[in-house]
Design a protein around this motif. Sequence first.
Motif, short mmCIF file in Angstrom:
data_model
loop_
_atom_site.label_atom_id
_atom_site.label_comp_id
_atom_site.label_asym_id
_atom_site.label_seq_id
_atom_site.Cartn_x
_atom_site.Cartn_y
_atom_site.Cartn_z
N THR A 90 -5.10 0.33 11.67
CA THR A 90 -5.07 1.70 11.11
C THR A 90 -3.62 2.18 11.01
OG1 THR A 90 -5.49 2.62 13.29
CG2 THR A 90 -7.38 2.46 11.82
N MET A 91 -2.79 1.82 11.99
CA MET A 91 -1.37 2.20 11.92
C MET A 91 -0.72 1.51 10.73
SD MET A 91 -0.02 2.09 15.86
CE MET A 91 1.38 3.19 15.93
N PHE A 92 -0.97 0.22 10.61
CA PHE A 92 -0.36 -0.56 9.54
C PHE A 92 -0.70 0.07 8.18
CE2 PHE A 92 -0.30 -3.89 6.37
CZ PHE A 92 0.85 -4.59 6.65
N LEU A 93 -1.98 0.35 8.00
CA LEU A 93 -2.45 0.84 6.71
C LEU A 93 -1.94 2.25 6.42
CD1 LEU A 93 -4.48 -0.10 4.46
CD2 LEU A 93 -6.11 1.45 5.54
N SER A 94 -2.14 3.17 7.39
CA SER A 94 -1.80 4.56 7.11
C SER A 94 -0.28 4.74 6.97
CB SER A 94 -2.37 5.49 8.17
OG SER A 94 -2.04 5.05 9.44
N TYR A 95 0.50 4.03 7.78
CA TYR A 95 1.95 4.23 7.72
C TYR A 95 2.55 3.61 6.48
CZ TYR A 95 1.26 5.63 12.54
OH TYR A 95 0.83 6.25 13.67
N ILE A 96 1.95 2.50 6.04
CA ILE A 96 2.53 1.86 4.85
C ILE A 96 2.25 2.75 3.63
CG2 ILE A 96 0.71 0.35 3.88
CD1 ILE A 96 2.93 -1.89 4.15
N VAL A 97 1.09 3.41 3.62
CA VAL A 97 0.77 4.31 2.49
C VAL A 97 1.80 5.44 2.42
CG1 VAL A 97 -0.90 6.03 1.68
CG2 VAL A 97 -1.70 3.79 2.41
N VAL A 98 2.05 6.05 3.59
CA VAL A 98 2.97 7.20 3.62
C VAL A 98 4.42 6.75 3.36
CG1 VAL A 98 3.88 9.07 5.06
CG2 VAL A 98 1.45 8.52 5.13
N SER A 99 4.85 5.70 4.07
CA SER A 99 6.25 5.25 3.93
C SER A 99 6.53 4.79 2.51
CB SER A 99 6.56 4.11 4.90
OG SER A 99 6.24 4.49 6.20
N ALA A 100 5.59 4.05 1.92
CA ALA A 100 5.79 3.53 0.57
C ALA A 100 5.84 4.68 -0.44
CB ALA A 100 4.69 2.55 0.21
N THR A 101 5.03 5.70 -0.21
CA THR A 101 5.04 6.85 -1.12
C THR A 101 6.40 7.53 -1.08
OG1 THR A 101 2.70 7.16 -0.67
CG2 THR A 101 3.83 9.00 -1.71
N LEU A 109 7.62 16.31 6.44
CA LEU A 109 6.34 16.26 5.73
C LEU A 109 5.71 14.88 5.86
CD1 LEU A 109 7.30 18.24 2.48
CD2 LEU A 109 6.22 19.11 4.56
N MET A 110 6.57 13.87 5.80
CA MET A 110 6.09 12.50 5.93
C MET A 110 5.49 12.26 7.32
SD MET A 110 8.52 9.14 5.66
CE MET A 110 9.29 9.31 7.24
N LEU A 111 6.15 12.82 8.32
CA LEU A 111 5.66 12.62 9.69
C LEU A 111 4.32 13.32 9.90
CD1 LEU A 111 8.92 12.89 11.84
CD2 LEU A 111 7.72 10.85 11.03
N VAL A 112 4.19 14.52 9.34
CA VAL A 112 2.91 15.23 9.48
C VAL A 112 1.82 14.46 8.74
CG1 VAL A 112 1.66 17.32 8.86
CG2 VAL A 112 3.92 17.49 9.84
N GLY A 113 2.15 13.97 7.55
CA GLY A 113 1.17 13.21 6.77
C GLY A 113 0.75 11.94 7.48
N SER A 114 1.72 11.21 8.01
CA SER A 114 1.37 9.95 8.66
C SER A 114 0.63 10.19 9.96
CB SER A 114 2.63 9.12 8.92
OG SER A 114 3.50 9.85 9.74
N THR A 115 1.01 11.26 10.67
CA THR A 115 0.31 11.58 11.91
C THR A 115 -1.13 11.96 11.61
OG1 THR A 115 2.37 12.40 12.82
CG2 THR A 115 0.38 13.07 13.95
N ALA A 116 -1.32 12.78 10.58
CA ALA A 116 -2.67 13.22 10.22
C ALA A 116 -3.52 12.02 9.80
CB ALA A 116 -2.60 14.24 9.08
#
Lengths: 227, 261
Positions: B100-111, B228-235
């Motif tokens: 879940t970390m891999f997936l959610s963080y890659i979505v946010v970081s890549a965006t 904003l990225m941190l809030v998004g990835s945390t959420a």
Amino acid sequence: MADSLLRVSGLSWTPPDGAGVHGGLRDVGFSADGGEFLLIAGPSGGGKTTLLRLLAGLEERSGGEIFLDGKETSALYPPVLRRTMALLPQTPTVTDDTILNNLLLPFSFKANADLRRPDDETLRALLAEFLLDGMDLQANARILSTGQRQRLCLIRSLVLEPRILLMDEPVSALDPESRSAVEEAAQRLCLSRGACVIFVSHAGFAPTLVSPRRLVLKDGTLREETA
Amino acid sequence: MNGLTEISLWQLAFGLVFVLAAGAASLARGLGLGRDLFFGTVRTFIQLFLLGYVLVFIFRSGQLAYVAAFYCMMIFFAVRIIRGRVKEKDVHFALPVFFTMFLSYIVVSATVTGVIVGATPWWRPEAFLPLAGMVVGNSMNALAITLERLFSDLRSRRDEVEMMLCLGATDREASKEIVSSAVRAGMIPSINSMMGVGVVFIPGMASGQILAGADPVMAVRYQIVVMLMLVGSTALGSFLTAHFIARRCFGKGMRLAFKGR
């Protein structure tokens, strides 16, 4: 020959390591039909609560079979199994919400969408039957006494019209008035609705409206007492 | 605006004065922190120097495989830290949390790298790794809080969960409120830091850029994106983790998997 409503055979359960539960269940078997009242007694720690939790699918069995209307319960959709074979635990649990919302809680679950929600008149009649008439339905259910909560929980189980009601020492912490209301209701459920009631009682309980089948669960084994 | 001059090794060594002062205080007051301070300082030096050299190597190589390996390594160590904090024996959560970390963080970081920063390719190591590192580091605490709350509430409110199951609820319905509460608990620190940023503290990334000579307004823009990225990835991380792990807390037959009652 038609299948019994409930048939249990070779049921066993081994407590998990370090779980603080002593004993287990070995080769438990019995069957029951609608309209029967089974009174299960036995010493504390003998496995009575575990047996009811296994029937309701809240514990995983180590072996054996449980059939409801001829169907193995492990093959049934758990929410449907549990509303058909309703468990009333020893400790009544209510949510931090109004009495009315607690009563109607089962109807907020998808699996119960096909059930008819009781109208106000039916609810009032049930409340009166369980000596809860005159209650403010908008009051928080957590202000109720243990006895009142237990009666509320019983009504909440009954509105699901279960075919089997599993009652785990439901009167052990109740005042005499609540105790007789719950005990009478359990017997009437058997008589008037044709439900099967499995009533676990640590203390001596002598039903007066029905003639119960008496079973004793001791050291993990179940035996039926003959009259 | 001019940036600060380079820090020489001698100047860096002077920074040890602060640790030595802390060590002396520990010795004088008998706090017993000397050993931890020593190893903490040694590890800081070794780990950060190593990080610097590894990053130089990855930046120069420009290989996706190295970027991916470094990203996975960051998540692996974050999961190890979470597993050390969340004392749960009955439900195996490390591998699902990794995914879940891999997936959610890659979505946010890549965006952020691909769309907002405009890095090409989106995984360009100079942009992706620092941003992903911030995401992993900050969200790690949120996930630990979410998981701690989830497990403790499912245990302490077991009667309530089982009551709902007995009334015909699915495992998802019976744990819905607990899952929401766990996600909220994980999110609160991120939301609080949004409230205090720029007023109570100057955040690390902006501070670093300003010290390095960047225009404060530009540094602030970057910092806003990071917040904003941190809030998004945390959420996203808390939400996915809480939902996924909550399902694992119920075994086959929609029953709680915790041993004992």
